[in-house]
Scaffold this motif. Structure first.
Motif, mmCIF file in Angstrom:
data_model
loop_
_atom_site.group_PDB
_atom_site.id
_atom_site.type_symbol
_atom_site.label_atom_id
_atom_site.label_comp_id
_atom_site.label_asym_id
_atom_site.label_seq_id
_atom_site.Cartn_x
_atom_site.Cartn_y
_atom_site.Cartn_z
ATOM 1 N N ASP A 133 -2.657 7.942 -1.903
ATOM 2 C CA ASP A 133 -3.939 7.223 -1.818
ATOM 3 C C ASP A 133 -4.445 6.807 -3.193
ATOM 4 O OD1 ASP A 133 -3.748 7.867 0.840
ATOM 5 O OD2 ASP A 133 -5.701 8.834 0.983
ATOM 6 N N GLY A 134 -4.131 7.620 -4.195
ATOM 7 C CA GLY A 134 -4.602 7.322 -5.544
ATOM 8 C C GLY A 134 -4.123 5.995 -6.091
ATOM 9 N N LEU A 135 -3.108 5.405 -5.465
ATOM 10 C CA LEU A 135 -2.603 4.104 -5.888
ATOM 11 C C LEU A 135 -3.595 2.982 -5.565
ATOM 12 C CD1 LEU A 135 1.064 4.343 -4.493
ATOM 13 C CD2 LEU A 135 0.291 4.933 -6.781
ATOM 14 N N TRP A 136 -4.367 3.158 -4.504
ATOM 15 C CA TRP A 136 -5.178 2.048 -4.013
ATOM 16 C C TRP A 136 -6.576 2.426 -3.509
ATOM 17 C CZ3 TRP A 136 -5.961 3.680 0.898
ATOM 18 C CH2 TRP A 136 -4.954 4.444 1.494
ATOM 19 N N ALA A 137 -6.893 3.707 -3.470
ATOM 20 C CA ALA A 137 -8.159 4.143 -2.854
ATOM 21 C C ALA A 137 -9.387 3.570 -3.541
ATOM 22 C CB ALA A 137 -8.230 5.670 -2.847
ATOM 23 N N GLU A 138 -9.365 3.470 -4.874
ATOM 24 C CA GLU A 138 -10.538 2.984 -5.591
ATOM 25 C C GLU A 138 -10.881 1.553 -5.180
ATOM 26 O OE1 GLU A 138 -12.105 2.418 -10.180
ATOM 27 O OE2 GLU A 138 -10.637 3.989 -9.732
ATOM 28 N N GLY A 139 -9.853 0.761 -4.881
ATOM 29 C CA GLY A 139 -10.087 -0.608 -4.446
ATOM 30 C C GLY A 139 -10.741 -0.690 -3.073
ATOM 31 N N LYS A 140 -10.662 0.405 -2.298
ATOM 32 C CA LYS A 140 -11.249 0.402 -0.960
ATOM 33 C C LYS A 140 -12.649 1.017 -0.929
ATOM 34 C CE LYS A 140 -8.667 0.735 2.719
ATOM 35 N NZ LYS A 140 -8.389 -0.680 3.040
ATOM 36 N N ILE A 141 -12.860 2.063 -1.754
ATOM 37 C CA ILE A 141 -14.157 2.748 -1.656
ATOM 38 C C ILE A 141 -14.896 2.854 -2.993
ATOM 39 C CG2 ILE A 141 -13.532 4.047 0.405
ATOM 40 C CD1 ILE A 141 -13.027 6.492 -1.367
ATOM 41 N N GLY A 142 -14.297 2.386 -4.090
ATOM 42 C CA GLY A 142 -15.009 2.342 -5.361
ATOM 43 C C GLY A 142 -14.908 3.608 -6.186
ATOM 44 N N GLN A 143 -15.230 3.476 -7.454
ATOM 45 C CA GLN A 143 -15.057 4.554 -8.434
ATOM 46 C C GLN A 143 -15.933 5.773 -8.151
ATOM 47 O OE1 GLN A 143 -16.028 3.475 -12.513
ATOM 48 N NE2 GLN A 143 -14.309 4.689 -13.251
ATOM 49 N N GLU A 144 -17.163 5.554 -7.718
ATOM 50 C CA GLU A 144 -18.071 6.675 -7.494
ATOM 51 C C GLU A 144 -17.598 7.571 -6.354
ATOM 52 O OE1 GLU A 144 -21.137 9.353 -7.805
ATOM 53 O OE2 GLU A 144 -20.487 7.819 -9.245
ATOM 54 N N ARG A 145 -17.180 6.970 -5.239
ATOM 55 C CA ARG A 145 -16.754 7.778 -4.091
ATOM 56 C C ARG A 145 -15.431 8.485 -4.323
ATOM 57 N NH1 ARG A 145 -18.036 3.961 1.085
ATOM 58 N NH2 ARG A 145 -17.543 2.352 -0.453
ATOM 59 N N VAL A 146 -14.516 7.874 -5.092
ATOM 60 C CA VAL A 146 -13.231 8.563 -5.306
ATOM 61 C C VAL A 146 -13.404 9.809 -6.160
ATOM 62 C CG1 VAL A 146 -11.801 6.505 -4.994
ATOM 63 C CG2 VAL A 146 -12.500 7.166 -7.304
ATOM 64 N N ARG A 147 -14.509 9.938 -6.893
ATOM 65 C CA ARG A 147 -14.763 11.159 -7.658
ATOM 66 C C ARG A 147 -14.857 12.368 -6.737
ATOM 67 N NH1 ARG A 147 -20.001 10.850 -10.163
ATOM 68 N NH2 ARG A 147 -19.490 12.922 -10.971
ATOM 69 N N TYR A 148 -15.204 12.129 -5.485
ATOM 70 C CA TYR A 148 -15.340 13.223 -4.523
ATOM 71 C C TYR A 148 -14.248 13.155 -3.447
ATOM 72 C CZ TYR A 148 -19.750 13.696 -6.930
ATOM 73 O OH TYR A 148 -20.697 13.871 -7.917
ATOM 74 N N SER A 149 -13.076 12.725 -3.885
ATOM 75 C CA SER A 149 -11.916 12.652 -2.994
ATOM 76 C C SER A 149 -10.959 13.801 -3.299
ATOM 77 C CB SER A 149 -11.182 11.316 -3.194
ATOM 78 O OG SER A 149 -12.017 10.228 -2.875
ATOM 79 N N TYR A 150 -10.529 14.500 -2.259
ATOM 80 C CA TYR A 150 -9.587 15.617 -2.427
ATOM 81 C C TYR A 150 -10.132 16.604 -3.460
ATOM 82 C CZ TYR A 150 -6.501 12.304 -0.079
ATOM 83 O OH TYR A 150 -5.952 11.413 0.816
ATOM 84 N N THR A 151 -11.296 17.142 -3.170
ATOM 85 C CA THR A 151 -12.001 17.998 -4.128
ATOM 86 C C THR A 151 -11.523 19.450 -4.041
ATOM 87 O OG1 THR A 151 -13.765 18.250 -2.485
ATOM 88 C CG2 THR A 151 -14.082 16.565 -4.187
#
Length: 536
Positions: A400-418
């Motif tokens: 997911d790290g390849l493309w997730a930021e393009g789908k949900i943005g930088q702020e939300r990916v900070r709280y991904s797979y915490t």
């Protein structure tokens, strides 16, 4: 006192037991299906008899047998027997493989599984039925995207299902149509998938057993000695047949859909039900879809589609049904495991679980959230506070790290797979693969959790590196925590006297190599129930 004699003695190794009282030993003695003792090679030599099989580990690392806490195990077997599309990176190859498969099938036979991923295409675009209609005129096609929340079908499959451009989308699903012409594209999401799948003939018991045997062989090779199968009640019959024939080489803990809760009520079953080889564990439900299919439910819209914030799954309809079923499950003493990926989906299920827990007496529930991928900060705290198990799949993050930021943005990916935040607050992480969504290979999962290096090599420090966990924590996630997630920590998950003799021998000592080299490690030997079932 009679001298205890081992059937198998593994000595001169580096044995990490995952037992905090005695974390490192050199040798493991096995008698029957259990561990006779662990300790130094010198101490355990006294257990050698005339028939003891002695194995010199020559310093190799030994760990408890891996427990994969989230698989679609029988589906994985079907996938091994089916068309392979996971590694396809362009339209031409995608079409060619489907065309080749059609040539080798009889007229009317379905082309299934596939596990394609359009994010890997050189031009990341969803496939369209027009790509393959000409090469599959006599074979209906229903191919899963690797996350199983989206399928690609051809015109023949749509015809068999009676789906036209006028067909309404079911609750919790979507039928994709061309935005200009309004014609069907051949893509179905989540609940809409069942419109086609209900027309696919059920596999025979014989073929199901063949698929299960393929899955079990694959598990042996990866050192997986226990799996949690997020399947259906029908899978239990397949595993029972293999158990009767003494062919189960992995312990299987089956979850059935929460919509089938009446099975437990009707039979007055208490979970877990079964034996050390095969158990029905509890109920599996869904709140939302997946990030890759843009059906994971978020509080805010997707960056790449301002009109979309995801979908509630069909298990959430009619409104209030999930809470009602979880309340019933709790009163019956059943474990629940609920899929939630988006931040709003996780918030919703935590609200429901907290409400049910508050309304009922305290008990050792060990409820689980499957995936728990994207969380708002307050829900990280709630998972730990409510003692809910975070059933996570580390490999997903390096994909997911390849493309997730393009789908949900930088702020939300900070709280991904915490993972680290969850552990720091005391939550249990039970690790798995989600096979076939990701490879059935705990080594790659451990690598992902420890390094968080994405598959494209563009994040050498790790994607969201502050959420890395230690090697010890990652291994525990695939062993003792997995056992805890199925109420079995007293019989497996660590290497201790009296526990089941499930263990794995690796080609490298993970504790003595750079983290980025973990992924190069192979399984040299798998021991299951006191027997060597795989050796390389």
């Amino acid at each position: 006192m009679k001298k205890e004699i081992a059937d198998i003695l593994l000595s001169n190794g580096a044995v990490w037991t995952v037992n905090s009282v005695q974390p490192w030993v050199e040798a493991v003695a096995i008698k029957g299906e259990k561990i006779l003792d662990v300790g130094s090679s010198k101490e355990l030599k006294k257990m050698i008899g005339s028939n003891t099989q002695c194995i010199d580990l020559k310093g190799a690392l030994v760990l408890p047998g891996f427990i994969d806490s989230h698989t679609h195990f029988l589906n994985g077997g079907f996938a091994l027997l089916s068309i392979q599309l996971r590694d396809v990176t362009n339209r031409k190859e995608f079409i060619a493989r489907i065309a080749e498969k059609a040539k080798n099938l009889g007229q009317g036979e379905w082309i299934l599984n596939g596990d394609w991923d359009h994010q890997k295409f050189d031009i990341p675009e969803l496939p369209r039925k027009e790509w393959i209609d000409s090469v599959t005129p006599y074979n209906p096609v229903c191919l899963n995207r690797l996350d199983s929340h989206m399928v690609f079908v051809n015109s023949l499959a749509l015809k068999k299902a009676g789906i036209t451009k006028y067909t309404s989308c079911p609750s919790g699903g979507e039928i994709l149509k061309d935005p200009v012409s309004g014609e069907l594209t051949g893509i179905l999401k989540d609940a809409a998938i069942s419109l086609v799948k209900q027309h696919i003939p059920e596999a025979s018991l014989k073929y199901k057993i063949k698929a299960a045997e393929a899955a079990l062989q694959h598990a042996k090779e990866k050192g997986v000695t226990s799996v949690h199968d997020m399947g259906c009640a029908a899978n239990f019959e397949v595993y029972q047949e293999l158990l009767k024939e003494n062919k189960l080489t992995s312990r299987i803990y089956v979850y059935i859909p929460i919509s089938e809760i009446e099975i437990y009520s009707r039979l007055k079953l208490k979970a877990p039900f079964g034996n050390n080889f095969l158990k029905i564990g509890g109920l599996k439900g869904f709140v939302d879809g997946s990030l890759g299919s843009s059906t994971a439910l978020f509080f805010k819209p997707y960056i790449d589609n301002a009109e979309n914030k995801g979908l509630l799954a069909s298990d959430m309809f009619p409104e209030g049904i999930m809470e009602k079923r979880i309340m019933e499950a709790d009163k019956a003493g059943l474990q629940v495991a609920v899929h939630a990926i988006g931040d709003e989906a996780n918030h919703i299920i935590l609200d429901i679980m907290q409400k049910v827990m508050t309304g009922n007496v305290y008990k050792d529930r060990r409820w689980r959230i499957e995936h728990a991928q994207h969380l708002i900060p307050e829900d990280i705290e709630r998972i730990a506070m409510l003692k809910i198990i975070a059933s996570v799949q580390p490999y997903h993050l390096i994909d997911d790290g390849l493309w997730a930021e393009g789908k949900i943005g930088q702020e939300r990916v900070r709280y991904s797979y915490t993972f680290k935040s969850l552990r720091e607050r005391g939550a249990v992480l039970a690790c798995g693969s989600d096979w076939t969504v990701a490879p059935l290979d705990p080594i790659t999962g451990i690598y992902a959790a420890v390094t968080r290096q994405t598959l494209d090599g563009k994040n050498p420090r790790g994607w969201i590196p502050e959420q890395k966990i230690s090697l010890e924590e990652a291994i525990k996630g695939y062993t003792l925590s997995g056992a805890y997630a199925e109420f079995s920590e007293n019989i497996k998950g660590s290497l201790e006297r009296g526990k089941l003799a499930d263990l794995v021998v690796l080609s490298q000592n993970l504790f003595k190599i750079p983290p980025e080299e973990i992924i190069e490690t192979e399984v040299k030997m798998t021991v299951f129930n006191g027997e060597i079932i795989y050796k390389k």
